[in-house]
Design a protein around this motif. Sequence first.
Motif, PDB file in Angstrom:
ATOM      1  N   ASP A   1       0.852  -1.186   0.000  1.00 32.33           N
ATOM      2  CA  ASP A   1       0.000   0.000   0.000  1.00 32.33           C
ATOM      3  C   ASP A   1       0.890   1.240   0.000  1.00 32.33           C
ATOM      4  O   ASP A   1       1.654   1.468   0.949  1.00 32.33           O
ATOM      5  N   GLY A   2       0.798   2.012  -1.074  1.00 33.33           N
ATOM      6  CA  GLY A   2       1.686   3.163  -1.242  1.00 33.33           C
ATOM      7  C   GLY A   2       1.586   4.173  -0.117  1.00 33.33           C
ATOM      8  O   GLY A   2       2.608   4.729   0.329  1.00 33.33           O
ATOM      9  N   ARG A   3       0.375   4.397   0.380  1.00 32.82           N
ATOM     10  CA  ARG A   3       0.200   5.371   1.454  1.00 32.82           C
ATOM     11  C   ARG A   3       0.885   4.918   2.745  1.00 32.82           C
ATOM     12  O   ARG A   3       1.500   5.718   3.455  1.00 32.82           O
ATOM     13  N   SER A   4       0.776   3.646   3.030  1.00 32.04           N
ATOM     14  CA  SER A   4       1.435   3.112   4.227  1.00 32.04           C
ATOM     15  C   SER A   4       2.949   3.198   4.096  1.00 32.04           C
ATOM     16  O   SER A   4       3.652   3.521   5.064  1.00 32.04           O
ATOM     17  N   VAL A   5       3.435   2.921   2.895  1.00 35.92           N
ATOM     18  CA  VAL A   5       4.878   3.002   2.654  1.00 35.92           C
ATOM     19  C   VAL A   5       5.379   4.423   2.890  1.00 35.92           C
ATOM     20  O   VAL A   5       6.369   4.651   3.603  1.00 35.92           O
ATOM     21  N   VAL A   6       4.679   5.405   2.312  1.00 36.90           N
ATOM     22  CA  VAL A   6       5.109   6.799   2.449  1.00 36.90           C
ATOM     23  C   VAL A   6       5.007   7.264   3.895  1.00 36.90           C
ATOM     24  O   VAL A   6       5.867   8.009   4.380  1.00 36.90           O
ATOM     25  N   GLU A   7       3.976   6.811   4.608  1.00 32.28           N
ATOM     26  CA  GLU A   7       3.816   7.199   6.015  1.00 32.28           C
ATOM     27  C   GLU A   7       5.059   6.847   6.822  1.00 32.28           C
ATOM     28  O   GLU A   7       5.479   7.615   7.709  1.00 32.28           O
ATOM     29  N   VAL A   8       5.672   5.733   6.483  1.00 27.67           N
ATOM     30  CA  VAL A   8       6.858   5.293   7.211  1.00 27.67           C
ATOM     31  C   VAL A   8       8.122   5.967   6.682  1.00 27.67           C
ATOM     32  O   VAL A   8       8.884   6.577   7.442  1.00 27.67           O
ATOM     33  N   ILE A   9       8.347   5.874   5.378  1.00 32.88           N
ATOM     34  CA  ILE A   9       9.634   6.348   4.852  1.00 32.88           C
ATOM     35  C   ILE A   9       9.752   7.866   4.847  1.00 32.88           C
ATOM     36  O   ILE A   9      10.870   8.403   4.845  1.00 32.88           O
ATOM     37  N   SER A  10       8.618   8.569   4.874  1.00 34.23           N
ATOM     38  CA  SER A  10       8.680  10.033   4.863  1.00 34.23           C
ATOM     39  C   SER A  10       9.232  10.592   6.167  1.00 34.23           C
ATOM     40  O   SER A  10       9.664  11.745   6.225  1.00 34.23           O
ATOM     41  N   GLN A  11       9.237   9.776   7.224  1.00 36.78           N
ATOM     42  CA  GLN A  11       9.737  10.227   8.513  1.00 36.78           C
ATOM     43  C   GLN A  11      11.239  10.036   8.664  1.00 36.78           C
ATOM     44  O   GLN A  11      11.824  10.422   9.684  1.00 36.78           O
ATOM     45  N   GLY A  12      11.850   9.427   7.641  1.00 36.26           N
ATOM     46  CA  GLY A  12      13.288   9.214   7.681  1.00 36.26           C
ATOM     47  C   GLY A  12      14.010  10.006   6.612  1.00 36.26           C
ATOM     48  O   GLY A  12      13.540  11.043   6.144  1.00 36.26           O
ATOM     49  N   ALA A  13      15.151   9.485   6.196  1.00 37.28           N
ATOM     50  CA  ALA A  13      16.018  10.209   5.265  1.00 37.28           C
ATOM     51  C   ALA A  13      15.407  10.363   3.872  1.00 37.28           C
ATOM     52  O   ALA A  13      15.851  11.207   3.087  1.00 37.28           O
ATOM     53  N   ALA A  14      14.388   9.556   3.555  1.00 39.01           N
ATOM     54  CA  ALA A  14      13.774   9.638   2.225  1.00 39.01           C
ATOM     55  C   ALA A  14      12.787  10.804   2.108  1.00 39.01           C
ATOM     56  O   ALA A  14      12.346  11.141   1.011  1.00 39.01           O
ATOM     57  N   GLY A  15      12.422  11.412   3.233  1.00 37.93           N
ATOM     58  CA  GLY A  15      11.426  12.473   3.225  1.00 37.93           C
ATOM     59  C   GLY A  15      11.857  13.673   2.397  1.00 37.93           C
ATOM     60  O   GLY A  15      13.043  14.020   2.329  1.00 37.93           O
ATOM     61  N   SER A  16      10.889  14.329   1.737  1.00 34.30           N
ATOM     62  CA  SER A  16      11.157  15.519   0.928  1.00 34.30           C
ATOM     63  C   SER A  16       9.868  16.298   0.744  1.00 34.30           C
ATOM     64  O   SER A  16       8.773  15.794   1.023  1.00 34.30           O
TER      65      SER A  16
END
Length: 290
Positions: A199-214
């Motif tokens: 699920d793309g939204r779940s993925v972004v919810e997690v990775i956006s809080q780390g170094a991948a966030g932009s």
Amino acid sequence: MTKLAFLGLGVMGYPMAGHLQAAGHEVCVYNRTTAKAEKWVDQHGGTHAPTPREAADGADFVMSCVGNDDDLRSVCLGDDGAFAGMKTGATFVDHTTVSAKVTEELYAAAKEAGLGYVDAPISGGQAGAENGQLSIMCGGDEDIYAAAEPVMNTYAKLCRRIGGSGAGQMTKMANQIAIAGLVQGLSEALHFAEKAGLDGRSVVEVISQGAAGSWQMANRYETMLDDKFDHGFAVDWMRKDLGICLDTANENGASLPVTALVDQYYKDVQKMGGGRWDTSSLFKRLRKLG
């Protein structure tokens, strides 16, 4: 109150000029389509003029936000151009993203006419213009910039002089180079997640809080997943900007392999009929490829 002119009432210029009028300045606008200038006056007050020269008459500062090099030359030069109407000591502030070459040309012409010139391209999109939250990167003489900065701060969250004439445009090129790679990386990440059955939204919810966030991730991932691209900064304009970046890199020796590749991906989007889609439509291209 300062007497100002604003040339170009596109999606960025229209609200920017509005902020100047709302701040109490006396603003005269010019737009190629007169009906749009009339609409602006009806909404914001101020006045409009039929030529850049007449709009610039008596102004202390003349701001522009037009389409490209040729558009900028046309509003600056010639019998009906702003330079012909500006008083000695007035300053021209250009917010268009254009080549360093035309900036050098117009800076020299302004200097010869006894005018100040600041190249001041902007970042922040339509929302930034409407909310008065633009980032403005500037080049020009230090004293000329210092006088113009308070006016630009009317619609800026950050306004900074990077260096001499042309430095603003060079900084905007760096901005567009960074965005191109970021959007492609985000598109590939979302595409990979879909292919992996996540699920793309779940993925972004997690990775956006780390170094991948932009910024791109925070502001574009939902519309990308929803296949909505009728907003934001158009692919046609991004290709114009990346063309300027690549031409300049050929002159200064910079290596831009990712930028060149992403530019070709945007060309694919144009062939899909997406010239007016938001730049995040690189994701739509990947979906089409399967």
